[in-house]
Scaffold this motif. Structure first.
Motif, PDB file in Angstrom:
ATOM      1  N   GLY A  51      25.491  11.492  36.962  1.00  0.00           N
ATOM      2  CA  GLY A  51      25.515  10.282  37.773  1.00  0.00           C
ATOM      3  C   GLY A  51      26.834   9.922  38.413  1.00  0.00           C
ATOM      4  N   ALA A  52      27.832  10.790  38.348  1.00  0.00           N
ATOM      5  CA  ALA A  52      29.125  10.473  38.958  1.00  0.00           C
ATOM      6  C   ALA A  52      28.970  10.241  40.461  1.00  0.00           C
ATOM      7  CB  ALA A  52      30.122  11.602  38.712  1.00  0.00           C
ATOM      8  N   CYS A  53      29.571   9.156  40.948  1.00  0.00           N
ATOM      9  CA  CYS A  53      29.487   8.829  42.373  1.00  0.00           C
ATOM     10  C   CYS A  53      30.674   9.374  43.141  1.00  0.00           C
ATOM     11  CB  CYS A  53      29.424   7.309  42.547  1.00  0.00           C
ATOM     12  SG  CYS A  53      30.941   6.465  42.032  1.00  0.00           S
ATOM     13  N   MET A  54      31.672   9.879  42.436  1.00  0.00           N
ATOM     14  CA  MET A  54      32.912  10.331  43.072  1.00  0.00           C
ATOM     15  C   MET A  54      33.543  11.398  42.179  1.00  0.00           C
ATOM     16  SD  MET A  54      36.237   7.925  43.840  1.00  0.00           S
ATOM     17  CE  MET A  54      37.735   8.565  44.581  1.00  0.00           C
ATOM     18  N   ILE A  55      34.056  12.444  42.794  1.00  0.00           N
ATOM     19  CA  ILE A  55      34.760  13.495  42.061  1.00  0.00           C
ATOM     20  C   ILE A  55      36.180  13.584  42.594  1.00  0.00           C
ATOM     21  CG2 ILE A  55      34.895  15.959  41.542  1.00  0.00           C
ATOM     22  CD1 ILE A  55      32.573  14.618  40.163  1.00  0.00           C
ATOM     23  N   GLU A  56      37.144  13.484  41.704  1.00  0.00           N
ATOM     24  CA  GLU A  56      38.545  13.722  42.066  1.00  0.00           C
ATOM     25  C   GLU A  56      38.936  15.074  41.488  1.00  0.00           C
ATOM     26  OE1 GLU A  56      42.467  11.042  41.862  1.00  0.00           O
ATOM     27  OE2 GLU A  56      41.795  11.747  39.900  1.00  0.00           O
TER      28      GLU A  56
END
Length: 296
Positions: free
Chosen positions: A176-181
């Protein structure tokens, strides 16, 4: 700027670069990586010209204001500054969407930062699950923190990935991650603390393709046949069929009914219903049974 977060010039940092261990002054390391205001503006313009959203990680209220002046609508707070509540409040007051990285933090520390953000009028907040180890060993990634943080604070949650490779980032998207750094380098052979575990252009492109494919694969949570499965149900499912030639008037026995493809007759769930029923007409061996075969 380095002087905004580092006071002791004697602090050192040990890292791996080009296959060897390097120890150097943190002051020298971070000062070398500083960006001047003109350089920051140039990078911002370059990103926008190519359709890339530009944002940065300021270390002071002045840095937050500088990003706001550049027209940024997103700002990130690093894990080392999660407890810098005046900085968190400045980000909230700026009106920019804010990303708080949570490496090294306890749940109570995260809660304090979130409360400070909301108390200062902040609205749009993203938390990043993060382990501040460079690189992060597999056993310390803890991807399950992503849904846990989202549930605890009622905000979207992403993942700040310091592990090598792409598997952790892809797993984060699945959770469910909305953003990956992800750290990026043009060449892992370059000198510096993060190069050896950062993604190079080939791996980064592979990661993006993997994320986009995974987004499609996640699909919907509703249970039911897909369009492709509906088309295949008749060919793949089973029907109740006659085990041998049967005469009209005979009563069906259990050993006279087989379950075979295709699924264009009565389904297997009708097996018990059929046992004992009288046939209205003759049935060929292997013929799918239907209600029309049964006497009234």
């Amino acid at each position: 700027r380095t002087h905004e977060f580092l006071a002791d010039r004697a602090l050192t940092y040990t890292y791996t670069s080009r296959g060897r261990e390097v120890t150097e002054s943190q002051w020298d390391l971070f000062s070398r990586c500083e960006l001047s205001s003109p350089a920051l503006a140039e990078l911002c313009a370059h990103a926008r010209a190519r359709g890339v959203q530009f944002f940065a990680t300021p270390t002071s209220a002045r840095g937050v204001a500088e990003l706001a002046e550049l027209g940024c609508d997103l700002v990130k707070n690093g894990s080392d500054c999660l407890g810098h509540l005046p900085l968190v409040r400045a980000m909230a007051a700026s009106g920019m969407r804010t990303v708080l990285s949570t490496g090294m933090a306890t749940l109570a520390e995260i809660d304090e930062a979130v409360r400070a953000f909301r108390g200062a009028g902040g609205r749009e907040l993203v938390l990043l699950a993060c382990t501040s180890s460079y690189p992060t060993p597999d056993g310390e990634v803890h991807l399950r923190r992503i849904p846990a943080l989202a549930a605890a604070f009622g905000v979207p949650c992403g993942f700040s990935d310091h592990s090598a490779g792409t598997s952790a980032a892809l797993g984060a998207v699945a959770l469910g991650a909305c953003m990956i750094e992800k750290h990026f380098t043009l060449d892992r052979a370059l000198e510096g603390p993060d190069q050896h575990f950062s993604s190079d252009p080939r791996e980064f492109a592979e990661l993006v393709r993997g994320v986009r494919a995974l987004e499609r694969q996640l699909g919907a949570s509703a249970i039911g046949p897909t369009a492709g499965e509906l088309a295949a149900r008749t060919a793949f499912r089973l029907s109740c069929v006659a085990a041998a030639p049967l005469r009209a008037g005979a009563r069906l026995a259990a050993d006279q009914i087989l379950l075979r493809r295709p699924g264009d007759g009565l389904p297997p769930t009708a097996f018990d219903f059929l046992v004992g029923k009288r046939l209205a007409r003759d049935v060929r061996a292997g013929e799918p049974l239907s209600l029309e075969h049964l006497a009234a």
